[in-house]
Motif scaffolding. Sequence first.
Motif, short mmCIF file in Angstrom:
data_model
loop_
_atom_site.label_atom_id
_atom_site.label_comp_id
_atom_site.label_asym_id
_atom_site.label_seq_id
_atom_site.Cartn_x
_atom_site.Cartn_y
_atom_site.Cartn_z
N ALA A 19 -2.82 -120.58 -29.45
CA ALA A 19 -1.92 -119.50 -29.87
C ALA A 19 -1.78 -118.41 -28.81
N LYS A 20 -2.28 -118.62 -27.63
CA LYS A 20 -2.17 -117.63 -26.56
C LYS A 20 -0.83 -117.83 -25.85
N VAL A 21 0.05 -116.81 -25.96
CA VAL A 21 1.44 -116.91 -25.47
C VAL A 21 1.59 -116.12 -24.18
N VAL A 22 2.33 -116.72 -23.24
CA VAL A 22 2.65 -116.08 -21.96
C VAL A 22 4.18 -116.13 -21.78
N TYR A 23 4.78 -114.96 -21.36
CA TYR A 23 6.23 -114.86 -21.20
C TYR A 23 6.63 -115.02 -19.75
N SER A 24 7.81 -115.62 -19.57
CA SER A 24 8.37 -115.77 -18.21
C SER A 24 9.88 -115.77 -18.31
N ILE A 25 10.55 -115.49 -17.20
CA ILE A 25 12.00 -115.42 -17.17
C ILE A 25 12.54 -116.69 -16.54
N LEU A 26 13.44 -117.35 -17.22
CA LEU A 26 14.05 -118.58 -16.71
C LEU A 26 15.42 -118.32 -16.10
N GLN A 27 16.13 -117.32 -16.64
CA GLN A 27 17.48 -117.01 -16.14
C GLN A 27 17.68 -115.49 -16.20
N GLU A 50 4.92 -124.71 -31.36
CA GLU A 50 5.36 -123.97 -30.18
C GLU A 50 5.62 -122.51 -30.56
N PRO A 51 5.57 -121.62 -29.62
CA PRO A 51 5.88 -120.21 -29.90
C PRO A 51 7.33 -120.04 -30.36
N ILE A 52 7.55 -119.16 -31.33
CA ILE A 52 8.88 -118.90 -31.87
C ILE A 52 9.17 -117.40 -31.75
N ASP A 67 2.58 -121.37 -24.97
CA ASP A 67 1.20 -121.22 -25.42
C ASP A 67 0.24 -121.89 -24.44
N MET A 68 -1.02 -122.01 -24.86
CA MET A 68 -2.10 -122.50 -24.01
C MET A 68 -2.25 -121.64 -22.75
N GLY A 69 -1.84 -120.35 -22.91
CA GLY A 69 -1.96 -119.43 -21.78
C GLY A 69 -1.07 -119.78 -20.63
N GLY A 70 -0.02 -120.54 -20.90
CA GLY A 70 0.90 -120.93 -19.85
C GLY A 70 0.47 -122.15 -19.08
N GLN A 71 -0.65 -122.81 -19.47
CA GLN A 71 -1.13 -123.99 -18.76
C GLN A 71 -0.23 -125.18 -19.03
N MET A 72 -0.40 -126.17 -18.18
CA MET A 72 0.38 -127.39 -18.33
C MET A 72 -0.03 -128.10 -19.61
N GLY A 73 0.94 -128.60 -20.32
CA GLY A 73 0.69 -129.25 -21.60
C GLY A 73 0.91 -128.33 -22.79
N GLY A 74 1.08 -127.05 -22.52
CA GLY A 74 1.34 -126.13 -23.62
C GLY A 74 2.78 -126.25 -24.14
N LEU A 75 2.95 -125.83 -25.37
CA LEU A 75 4.28 -125.84 -25.97
C LEU A 75 4.99 -124.54 -25.68
N SER A 76 6.33 -124.57 -25.67
CA SER A 76 7.09 -123.36 -25.29
C SER A 76 8.34 -123.23 -26.15
N GLY A 77 8.83 -121.98 -26.24
CA GLY A 77 10.10 -121.65 -26.90
C GLY A 77 10.87 -120.65 -26.06
N THR A 78 12.17 -120.61 -26.24
CA THR A 78 13.01 -119.72 -25.43
C THR A 78 13.91 -118.88 -26.33
N THR A 79 14.38 -117.80 -25.78
CA THR A 79 15.36 -116.93 -26.45
C THR A 79 16.33 -116.39 -25.42
N THR A 80 17.48 -115.96 -25.90
CA THR A 80 18.51 -115.42 -25.01
C THR A 80 18.66 -113.92 -25.26
N VAL A 81 18.72 -113.15 -24.19
CA VAL A 81 18.89 -111.71 -24.26
C VAL A 81 20.20 -111.35 -23.57
N ASN A 82 21.16 -110.80 -24.35
CA ASN A 82 22.43 -110.35 -23.78
C ASN A 82 22.32 -108.86 -23.45
N GLN A 121 11.22 -117.33 -21.65
CA GLN A 121 10.40 -118.42 -22.19
C GLN A 121 9.06 -117.87 -22.63
N ALA A 122 8.58 -118.35 -23.79
CA ALA A 122 7.24 -118.05 -24.29
C ALA A 122 6.47 -119.36 -24.40
#
Length: 790
Positions: free
Chosen positions: A195-203, A156-158, A240-255, A237-238
């Motif tokens: 290895a194609k990563v797509v970013y999105s905002i969860l919170q 998964e993306p780190i 992979d798989m270009g954001g398609q279903m089944g791709g792995l993901s990782g998250t980080t927190t930004v204060n 959230q980051a």
Amino acid sequence: MRTYRYFLLLFWVGQPYPTLSTPLSKRTSGFPAKKRALELSGNSKNELNRSKRSWMWNQFFLLEEYTGSDYQYVGKLHSDQDRGDGSLKYILSGDGAGDLFIINENTGDIQATKRLDREEKPVYILRAQAINRRTGRPVEPESEFIIKIHDINDNEPIFTKEVYSATVPEMSDVGTFVVQVTATDADDPTYGNSAKVVYSILQGQPYFSVESETGIIKTALLNMDRENREQYQVVIQAKDMGGQMGGLSGTTTVNITLTDVNDNPPRFPQSTYQFRTPESSPLGTPIGRIKASDADVGENAEIEYSITDGEGLDMFDVITDQETQEGIITVKKLLDFEKKKVYTLKVEAPNPHVEQRFLYLGPFKDSATVRIVVEDVDEPPVFSKLAYILQIREDAQINTTIGSVTAQDPDAARNPVKYSVDRHTDMDRIFNIDSGNGSIFTSKLLDRETLLWHNITVIATEINNPKQSSRVPLYIKVLDVNDNAPEFAEFYETFVCEKAKADQLIQTLHAVDKDDPYSGHQFSFSLAPEAASGSNFTIQDNKDNTAGILTRKNGYNRHEMSTYLLPVVISDNDYPVQSSTGTVTVRVCACDHHGNMQSCHAEALIHPTGLSTGALVAILLCIVILLVTVVLFAALRRQRKKEPLIISKEDIRDNIVSYNDEGGGEEDTQAFDIGTLRNPEAIEDNKLRRDIVPETLFLPRRTPTARDNTDVRDFINQRLKENDTDPTAPPYDSLATYAYEGTGSVADSLSSLESVTTDGDQDYDYLSDWGPRFKKLADMYGGVDSDKDS
């Protein structure tokens, strides 16, 4: 000649070619079946000139993260020399051989024993060889092949940071950059979208947004106010798989923290303040504190207080406390309850740092009214002046009034005041004061010449409250009165030459006066009336407080009159006139032709053969020096007599010591009395040694009397030990060395011992030539020679 067939290694790039293998979905073990392996062989002579190919290869691609229970099949090695009788043996070497990869030495089948991870090692390079089992010799050359690990989406993306921190100014526009986050994927970026990563905002919506491809976070809401909310937590959230279903993901927190801008003006919480202070408050005394509130922080919340208007504009001051941002009201001038009881001030509190884009919100300052009430206190008396200066003539009588001081109670009660003199400033009690009205008068006579100024302190004290008192300095100047006569500035003793001419100046006179008249000193000089008529000298007043003594005749004779005493009267020009008489001594002296004095004593001419005073002094000085020299010489001679007879062992003088008493031997009991040893008190008083100079005299130490039955040996040893340890016992043992007889004489050696070594006879007739002292010696040796001749 034997020829070999080379192997052709086939590699899969991307998806496997359908001509070489079956699709992956139909595989049972991840690779084509053994019978589908590509066989490269050829025996036709029409082929190109190359060696015979003796190996058959399977595909050498291997999926990572294999989860089966059996070993994963890799491929098969086969040589056309293998007849199936077990005579050949297959050997595998290289990366992971024998550990990750094993080979069946009989069949040539290669298998993977462990799960492989492409992210750890994507390619393995191995070498294969077939050898004769019996001889151990290779039947085929060693060949190299590659096993490439095929990637699957197992990582998964780190993000590069677990937690990001960022700041952005409040009230920022939409789309303002905040921070950029970055995530990495360990999968193969060249194979599919693993290895194609797509970013999105969860919170964090609707305040912030993120760009899907770059990970840049921006503001998404207008006019976010720090004073309403300062901290925001955004989850990104980051995937992979270009954001398609089944791709792995990782998250980080930004204060995200909103930083402050000056968008809030200061405001007083109340419009009016009131403080109270006693009228006795000294300058700089803080009266009270006021504070305007500012929702901003840091330099945006700084305030500079100032008094802009009011009755007490010049009576009070305000300073800003930089730590608390409070305005401190202080006393600027001394207060007086009796003059003014209430003051009103207008205090303004502006921001020194203002941002122009927020001026539309209004003026960034506020004002408030401060009311200060002055409280009455019991104050000490106040003198009408800060200091008093009075004058009085030095001839004033006792109890003469000089002046007065005035003090009163400033309070409304107007308590009565009494006066006194601080006796620490008037130790001699020269002045006094009326305790009721403050009049200053003298209690002793004054003298300006002794002390010109008198500095005293007057104390005013409230009668009802003695603790309330004040002091004032009083300076009294003593005015001069002409009560001192002028006098000579010094004692004058001058001379006049015998050959002096008339009207010749011989001395200039100066005078001084202790008084100090207003118009300055004006002295007059004249001869006393009793000496004016028959005087041989005259006084000439120079009108500049000096006078000159002039001769009145030609020539003076010191044998007739050697000294003249000239009385001079000195008068001042003040009222009352003061005068004094001073005497000038004039000696008649013999002078050279230049007028330089030579001698002023008449006896020098009366007794021509006499000696002058200088000669007599010189003679006396010589006599004293001679006497001192004689005394020192006698002292040195006396000191030499006390020196030891034997100075050192280097002494070359001949000393003759005579021993005339041999004693009576051991039989002589009268020569030595043992009783003297037993009774130390019978010994004579200690005698000083004559061969050394005595230094310090010690009293003889008394030793106890020995018993009669004491052994003589023990007794002597005891006495010897006592004397050795006695500091007062002198060292009677002396060592003198006589090893030098001198430089010789004309007679050479007179020793008879040396004559033994002489071979021939000696002639002693020369002894008769040495004089009477050697006559007997000459007769003795001369007689011997005559005897021999006979």
